[in-house]
Design a protein around this motif. Structure first.
Motif, PDB file in Angstrom:
ATOM      1  N   TRP A 107      41.656  40.948  41.808  1.00 36.39           N
ATOM      2  CA  TRP A 107      42.095  42.223  41.957  1.00 36.39           C
ATOM      3  C   TRP A 107      42.496  43.433  42.475  1.00 36.39           C
ATOM      4  O   TRP A 107      42.685  43.247  44.432  1.00 36.39           O
ATOM      5  N   ALA A 108      43.167  45.101  42.634  1.00 34.53           N
ATOM      6  CA  ALA A 108      44.004  45.238  43.525  1.00 34.53           C
ATOM      7  C   ALA A 108      43.579  46.520  43.479  1.00 34.53           C
ATOM      8  O   ALA A 108      43.917  47.514  42.267  1.00 34.53           O
ATOM      9  N   TYR A 109      43.071  47.775  44.014  1.00 28.18           N
ATOM     10  CA  TYR A 109      42.876  49.219  44.339  1.00 28.18           C
ATOM     11  C   TYR A 109      44.054  49.954  44.186  1.00 28.18           C
ATOM     12  O   TYR A 109      44.634  50.353  45.229  1.00 28.18           O
ATOM     13  N   SER A 110      43.985  50.900  43.029  1.00 30.07           N
ATOM     14  CA  SER A 110      45.326  51.815  43.219  1.00 30.07           C
ATOM     15  C   SER A 110      45.514  52.980  44.194  1.00 30.07           C
ATOM     16  O   SER A 110      44.048  53.190  44.138  1.00 30.07           O
ATOM     17  N   VAL A 111      46.569  53.145  44.075  1.00 30.62           N
ATOM     18  CA  VAL A 111      46.226  54.778  45.328  1.00 30.62           C
ATOM     19  C   VAL A 111      46.815  55.459  44.484  1.00 30.62           C
ATOM     20  O   VAL A 111      46.085  56.892  44.482  1.00 30.62           O
ATOM     21  N   ALA A 112      47.847  54.851  43.474  1.00 29.36           N
ATOM     22  CA  ALA A 112      48.401  56.628  42.509  1.00 29.36           C
ATOM     23  C   ALA A 112      47.122  56.719  42.164  1.00 29.36           C
ATOM     24  O   ALA A 112      47.099  58.379  41.220  1.00 29.36           O
ATOM     25  N   ASN A 113      45.901  56.331  41.295  1.00 32.08           N
ATOM     26  CA  ASN A 113      45.039  56.780  40.651  1.00 32.08           C
ATOM     27  C   ASN A 113      43.436  55.880  40.776  1.00 32.08           C
ATOM     28  O   ASN A 113      43.202  54.408  41.124  1.00 32.08           O
ATOM     29  N   ASP A 114      42.699  56.593  41.306  1.00 37.75           N
ATOM     30  CA  ASP A 114      41.167  56.359  42.152  1.00 37.75           C
ATOM     31  C   ASP A 114      40.799  55.611  41.106  1.00 37.75           C
ATOM     32  O   ASP A 114      39.564  55.628  41.439  1.00 37.75           O
ATOM     33  N   ARG A 115      40.405  55.693  39.861  1.00 36.44           N
ATOM     34  CA  ARG A 115      40.019  55.615  38.920  1.00 36.44           C
ATOM     35  C   ARG A 115      40.243  54.061  38.037  1.00 36.44           C
ATOM     36  O   ARG A 115      40.454  53.482  37.121  1.00 36.44           O
ATOM     37  N   LEU A 116      41.557  53.508  38.808  1.00 42.37           N
ATOM     38  CA  LEU A 116      42.167  52.461  38.267  1.00 42.37           C
ATOM     39  C   LEU A 116      42.554  51.138  39.042  1.00 42.37           C
ATOM     40  O   LEU A 116      42.617  51.485  40.637  1.00 42.37           O
ATOM     41  N   ALA A 117      42.111  49.996  38.660  1.00 42.17           N
ATOM     42  CA  ALA A 117      42.816  48.888  39.088  1.00 42.17           C
ATOM     43  C   ALA A 117      43.923  48.127  38.559  1.00 42.17           C
ATOM     44  O   ALA A 117      43.382  47.615  37.524  1.00 42.17           O
ATOM     45  N   TYR A 118      44.361  46.570  39.799  1.00 37.15           N
ATOM     46  CA  TYR A 118      45.948  46.138  39.026  1.00 37.15           C
ATOM     47  C   TYR A 118      44.789  44.791  38.671  1.00 37.15           C
ATOM     48  O   TYR A 118      44.148  44.324  39.710  1.00 37.15           O
ATOM     49  N   VAL A 119      44.660  43.829  38.342  1.00 34.07           N
ATOM     50  CA  VAL A 119      43.859  42.320  37.777  1.00 34.07           C
ATOM     51  C   VAL A 119      46.022  41.357  37.454  1.00 34.07           C
ATOM     52  O   VAL A 119      46.119  42.032  36.379  1.00 34.07           O
ATOM     53  N   ASN A 120      45.260  39.867  37.382  1.00 34.93           N
ATOM     54  CA  ASN A 120      45.560  39.008  36.765  1.00 34.93           C
ATOM     55  C   ASN A 120      45.428  38.575  35.724  1.00 34.93           C
ATOM     56  O   ASN A 120      46.144  37.774  35.304  1.00 34.93           O
ATOM     57  N   THR A 121      43.822  38.714  35.476  1.00 39.51           N
ATOM     58  CA  THR A 121      43.308  38.667  34.017  1.00 39.51           C
ATOM     59  C   THR A 121      42.569  39.486  33.810  1.00 39.51           C
ATOM     60  O   THR A 121      41.771  40.070  34.969  1.00 39.51           O
ATOM     61  N   ASN A 122      42.191  39.121  32.831  1.00 36.38           N
ATOM     62  CA  ASN A 122      41.167  39.851  32.274  1.00 36.38           C
ATOM     63  C   ASN A 122      39.269  38.954  32.215  1.00 36.38           C
ATOM     64  O   ASN A 122      37.786  39.391  31.111  1.00 36.38           O
ATOM     65  N   HIS A 123      39.610  37.980  32.305  1.00 33.98           N
ATOM     66  CA  HIS A 123      38.601  37.123  31.750  1.00 33.98           C
ATOM     67  C   HIS A 123      37.860  36.075  32.714  1.00 33.98           C
ATOM     68  O   HIS A 123      37.335  35.296  32.880  1.00 33.98           O
ATOM     69  N   SER A 124      37.763  36.688  34.321  1.00 32.98           N
ATOM     70  CA  SER A 124      36.662  36.071  35.276  1.00 32.98           C
ATOM     71  C   SER A 124      36.007  36.651  35.327  1.00 32.98           C
ATOM     72  O   SER A 124      36.197  38.167  34.992  1.00 32.98           O
ATOM     73  N   PHE A 125      35.087  36.174  35.743  1.00 34.18           N
ATOM     74  CA  PHE A 125      33.558  36.908  36.144  1.00 34.18           C
ATOM     75  C   PHE A 125      33.367  37.682  36.717  1.00 34.18           C
ATOM     76  O   PHE A 125      33.393  38.769  37.236  1.00 34.18           O
ATOM     77  N   MET A 126      34.593  36.936  38.348  1.00 34.15           N
ATOM     78  CA  MET A 126      34.731  38.842  39.584  1.00 34.15           C
ATOM     79  C   MET A 126      35.609  39.615  39.245  1.00 34.15           C
ATOM     80  O   MET A 126      35.198  40.847  38.939  1.00 34.15           O
ATOM     81  N   VAL A 127      36.588  39.219  38.234  1.00 35.11           N
ATOM     82  CA  VAL A 127      37.120  40.734  36.662  1.00 35.11           C
ATOM     83  C   VAL A 127      36.218  41.506  36.639  1.00 35.11           C
ATOM     84  O   VAL A 127      36.035  42.785  37.095  1.00 35.11           O
ATOM     85  N   LYS A 128      35.118  41.208  36.070  1.00 32.71           N
ATOM     86  CA  LYS A 128      34.138  41.867  35.019  1.00 32.71           C
ATOM     87  C   LYS A 128      32.889  42.576  35.508  1.00 32.71           C
ATOM     88  O   LYS A 128      33.128  43.466  35.533  1.00 32.71           O
ATOM     89  N   TRP A 129      32.696  41.957  36.599  1.00 32.73           N
ATOM     90  CA  TRP A 129      31.763  42.202  37.638  1.00 32.73           C
ATOM     91  C   TRP A 129      32.400  43.409  38.773  1.00 32.73           C
ATOM     92  O   TRP A 129      31.610  44.504  38.383  1.00 32.73           O
ATOM     93  N   MET A 130      33.676  43.516  39.195  1.00 38.71           N
ATOM     94  CA  MET A 130      33.978  44.388  39.737  1.00 38.71           C
ATOM     95  C   MET A 130      34.666  45.804  38.748  1.00 38.71           C
ATOM     96  O   MET A 130      33.842  46.699  39.263  1.00 38.71           O
ATOM     97  N   SER A 131      34.718  45.643  37.730  1.00 38.54           N
ATOM     98  CA  SER A 131      34.726  46.412  36.402  1.00 38.54           C
ATOM     99  C   SER A 131      33.430  47.172  36.362  1.00 38.54           C
ATOM    100  O   SER A 131      33.517  48.199  36.333  1.00 38.54           O
ATOM    101  N   MET A 132      32.605  46.332  36.277  1.00 39.83           N
ATOM    102  CA  MET A 132      31.239  47.271  35.847  1.00 39.83           C
ATOM    103  C   MET A 132      30.632  47.345  37.396  1.00 39.83           C
ATOM    104  O   MET A 132      29.591  48.812  37.133  1.00 39.83           O
ATOM    105  N   TYR A 133      31.356  47.084  38.505  1.00 40.68           N
ATOM    106  CA  TYR A 133      30.354  47.951  39.763  1.00 40.68           C
ATOM    107  C   TYR A 133      30.666  48.728  40.408  1.00 40.68           C
ATOM    108  O   TYR A 133      30.830  50.354  40.478  1.00 40.68           O
ATOM    109  N   THR A 134      32.009  48.834  39.893  1.00 37.75           N
ATOM    110  CA  THR A 134      32.884  50.041  40.463  1.00 37.75           C
ATOM    111  C   THR A 134      33.228  51.249  39.141  1.00 37.75           C
ATOM    112  O   THR A 134      34.212  52.275  39.932  1.00 37.75           O
ATOM    113  N   LYS A 135      33.408  51.103  38.324  1.00 37.72           N
ATOM    114  CA  LYS A 135      33.547  51.622  37.491  1.00 37.72           C
ATOM    115  C   LYS A 135      35.139  52.434  37.301  1.00 37.72           C
ATOM    116  O   LYS A 135      35.389  53.427  36.428  1.00 37.72           O
TER     117      LYS A 135
END
Length: 273
Positions: A107-135
């Protein structure tokens, strides 16, 4: 000794998500009202700090905050970045390629867009949790060389063996700051990775110089690996009761568990007579 500044980690120290005890809120507002500077120093993004900063009176008293483990110093009053340190585009691409090599989730926090993160999968628990937690919206990266951005911070997750190999290679190749974030199971491991020169201690030192405050006049309170250097640097480094053992070992004092308002108890001990 007259202490002039309190540096506070958030999660596991002052708050649990956005929940803060009444005792902590009262003690922090007391400090601010008595001309004691209170600086939030957290691994969270700016957006994830705002509610807590407002609740604690940080914004009302025009206090800057330290975000992304020292990667960003932000002024909510002016809605302005005071200082920042980021991963370059080349480093962003390299980390994505390394994550693929070691089969770990990223999971990588974008600098150009403060509402965006780059991921290498959409299926891991961590990625789903980070999406929910960070909005934050997430964008799946299929080819890292298509990335045209920089990054504030990485969160990685995966099998412990793979993550540790990834960590070892990172530390050989770069001088990044790598922090143990949390343990999911005995077989899994999460890490936070910040750019070289991004540490809460470095950002806190920068602000202390602006305020003409010496390290000996600073109290820092924390619980995790990303608080290590900050706690060592401060005149008094205090570990909350739930802190990891190696954090307690390098701290000058220990206060109560964060669920028992350890921050409030520390403030009362060092400021209220």
């Amino acid at each position: 000794m007259e202490y002039k500044l309190i540096a506070l980690d958030l999660d596991g120290t002052t708050a649990s998500r956005n929940r803060i005890s009444k005792q902590n809120i009262t003690a922090i507002k007391w400090a601010l009202a008595n001309n004691i500077k209170v600086i939030i120093a957290t691994g969270r993004s700016i957006g994830a700090i705002r509610k807590v900063a407002k609740k604690l009176g940080i914004i009302e008293y025009n206090m800057p905050v330290i975000s992304f483990n020292g990667g960003v110093i932000y002024d909510f009053t002016k809605e302005k970045i005071i200082q920042q340190n980021v991963f370059t585009n080349e480093e962003l691409i390299t980390i994505f390629n390394m994550a693929k090599e070691y089969q770990i989730q990223l999971w990588a926090y974008s600098v150009a867009n403060d509402r965006l993160a780059y991921v290498n999968t959409n299926h891991s628990f961590m990625v789903k949790w980070m999406s929910m937690y960070t909005k934050r919206k997430r964008r799946l990266v299929k080819d890292p060389y298509d990335l045209r951005d920089e990054a504030y911070k990485f969160v990685v997750s995966g099998k412990k063996e793979n993550v540790l190999k990834f960590k070892a290679k990172i530390l050989v190749k770069y001088e990044f700051n790598v922090f143990d974030w949390s343990y999911l199971t005995k077989k899994s491991l999460n890490l936070e990775i910040s750019p070289k020169g991004s540490d809460k201690k470095d950002a806190l030192e920068y602000l202390a110089k602006i305020y003409n405050i010496q390290p000996s006049e600073v109290i820092a309170i924390g619980d995790g690996s990303n608080d290590y250097e900050m706690l060592k640097w401060a005149g008094v480094g205090i570990a909350v009761g739930n802190a990891k053992e190696h954090i307690k070992n390098i701290s000058d004092d220990t206060t109560a568990h964060y669920r028992r308002s350890g921050v409030a108890k520390a403030i009362k001990k060092y400021f209220k007579k």
